[in-house]
Design a protein around this motif. Structure first.
Motif, PDB file in Angstrom:
ATOM      1  N   THR A 107      -0.314   0.566   9.096  1.00  0.00           N
ATOM      2  CA  THR A 107      -1.751   0.596   8.803  1.00  0.00           C
ATOM      3  C   THR A 107      -2.185  -0.647   8.043  1.00  0.00           C
ATOM      4  N   GLU A 108      -1.343  -1.111   7.122  1.00  0.00           N
ATOM      5  CA  GLU A 108      -1.704  -2.194   6.213  1.00  0.00           C
ATOM      6  C   GLU A 108      -1.563  -3.590   6.809  1.00  0.00           C
ATOM      7  N   THR A 131       1.059   5.219   1.262  1.00  0.00           N
ATOM      8  CA  THR A 131       0.573   5.858   2.489  1.00  0.00           C
ATOM      9  C   THR A 131      -0.873   6.316   2.318  1.00  0.00           C
ATOM     10  N   SER A 132      -1.281   6.580   1.097  1.00  0.00           N
ATOM     11  CA  SER A 132      -2.665   6.968   0.803  1.00  0.00           C
ATOM     12  C   SER A 132      -3.640   5.819   1.010  1.00  0.00           C
ATOM     13  N   GLY A 133      -3.121   4.577   1.090  1.00  0.00           N
ATOM     14  CA  GLY A 133      -3.968   3.404   1.220  1.00  0.00           C
ATOM     15  C   GLY A 133      -4.180   2.661  -0.086  1.00  0.00           C
ATOM     16  N   ASP A 134      -3.719   3.214  -1.194  1.00  0.00           N
ATOM     17  CA  ASP A 134      -3.883   2.587  -2.502  1.00  0.00           C
ATOM     18  C   ASP A 134      -2.854   1.476  -2.687  1.00  0.00           C
ATOM     19  N   TYR A 135      -3.324   0.316  -3.164  1.00  0.00           N
ATOM     20  CA  TYR A 135      -2.474  -0.858  -3.326  1.00  0.00           C
ATOM     21  C   TYR A 135      -1.780  -0.826  -4.683  1.00  0.00           C
ATOM     22  N   SER A 168       2.487   3.438   6.363  1.00  0.00           N
ATOM     23  CA  SER A 168       1.650   2.578   5.526  1.00  0.00           C
ATOM     24  C   SER A 168       1.758   1.113   5.950  1.00  0.00           C
ATOM     25  N   ASN A 212       0.824  -1.198   0.000  1.00  0.00           N
ATOM     26  CA  ASN A 212       0.000   0.000   0.000  1.00  0.00           C
ATOM     27  C   ASN A 212       0.860   1.250   0.000  1.00  0.00           C
TER      28      ASN A 212
END
Length: 296
Positions: free
Chosen positions: A203-204, A147-151, A200, A145
């Protein structure tokens, strides 16, 4: 009378010779004391094999412990047997300068440091994990991911998709032709280094709440900007179920990945006891509220 004078002269000469050598005798007393002081210290640090070139062979198991076994080909065995540079090798920054502090490590991993400065603490562990998956024909599992959360997966990048970033918005578009080469793989990692990090990963990745479940490959993490991260690379256990661990880390600025000492407990160094929510000093960084995560 002459004999008496000769006798007295001999006595005086003997006294002068004795006085001459007395300071030499005294000179060795501090050295003797120093040797006596160093012997216990040498016994405490007898866990290092300086001639060995893997993590497993560089560090001896403490008395009463044995290594936890893992299957051949596993990520755990991969890390445990990771190659090291010769003992005494320095931590080198990405710009080929010496890192300012060289007293916190007992080994340098054979991980190249790119001159672009991107491969910092989290990035170094991302690289090691990704290279393991690549080398074991598990390329489909390579992905992280932002840091924005996009994989962002390796497969997508290899197929030619690139991110278009507008503030916090990320979209992927096919802009180049397919390329599955190893050279392109490292370009992909540079992209991950740019947009991912400790925040990231924290979070991930799955959290480990019970330290009894910790294993090789798990990571001690402080997610943030800045944050920090270190990876478990060996594990031993005793008859009571107590465990000790070895840790390695990258750092900022980007530099050599290194196997760290335990500067808090030289009786077991470089092994560590790890506890959740504890203060754990690791080389030149202190995790004030320790948390643990695991790669998927």
């Amino acid at each position: 009378m002459k004999r008496i004078l000769i006798f007295l002269l001999i006595v005086v000469m003997i006294l002068l010779v004795a006085l001459q050598f007395k300071p030499v005798v005294l000179q060795f007393e501090p050295i003797k004391e120093t040797v006596q002081m160093l012997v216990p210290s040498a016994e405490k640090t007898d866990l290092i094999h300086k001639d060995s070139l893997t993590i497993k062979s560089r560090v001896t198991v403490p008395e009463g412990f044995q290594r936890v076994s893992y299957p051949e080909g596993s990520f755990q065995q991969y890390l445990r047997n990771y190659r090291l540079k010769p003992y005494g090798s320095k931590i080198i920054n990405y710009d080929e300068t010496d890192y300012f502090w060289q007293d916190g490590h007992i080994g340098i991993l054979e991980v190249p440091v790119p001159k672009n400065g991107l491969q910092q603490c989290a990035d170094a562990l991302i690289r090691i994990r990704s290279e393991y998956l690549w080398n074991n024909n598990r390329k489909d599992e390579i992905g992280f991911n932002f840091t924005s959360g996009d994989y962002c997966s390796w497969n997508s990048y290899a197929d030619g998709y690139r991110p278009k970033i507008n503030g916090n918005s990320v979209s992927f578009h096919k802009t180049v032709s397919k390329d599955n080469s190893k050279t392109n793989f490292y370009k992909y990692l540079n992209l991950i280094y740019t947009y991912s990090g400790t925040l990231s990963l924290y979070t991930e990745l799955p959290k480990i709440n019970d330290v009894k479940d910790l294993k090789i490959g798990d990571m001690l993490i402080k997610g943030g900007s800045p944050g920090h991260i270190a990876m478990i690379c060996d594990e031993v256990i005793n008859a009571n179920g107590d465990k000790l661990y070895l840790l390695f880390q990258g750092n900022t600025p980007a530099q050599s990945v290194h196997l760290v000492k335990n500067l808090e407990d030289d009786r077991i160094s470089p092994w560590y006891q790890l506890k959740k929510d504890a203060v754990i000093p690791v080389s030149n960084y202190t995790f004030g509220d320790s948390k643990f995560v695991r790669f998927k």
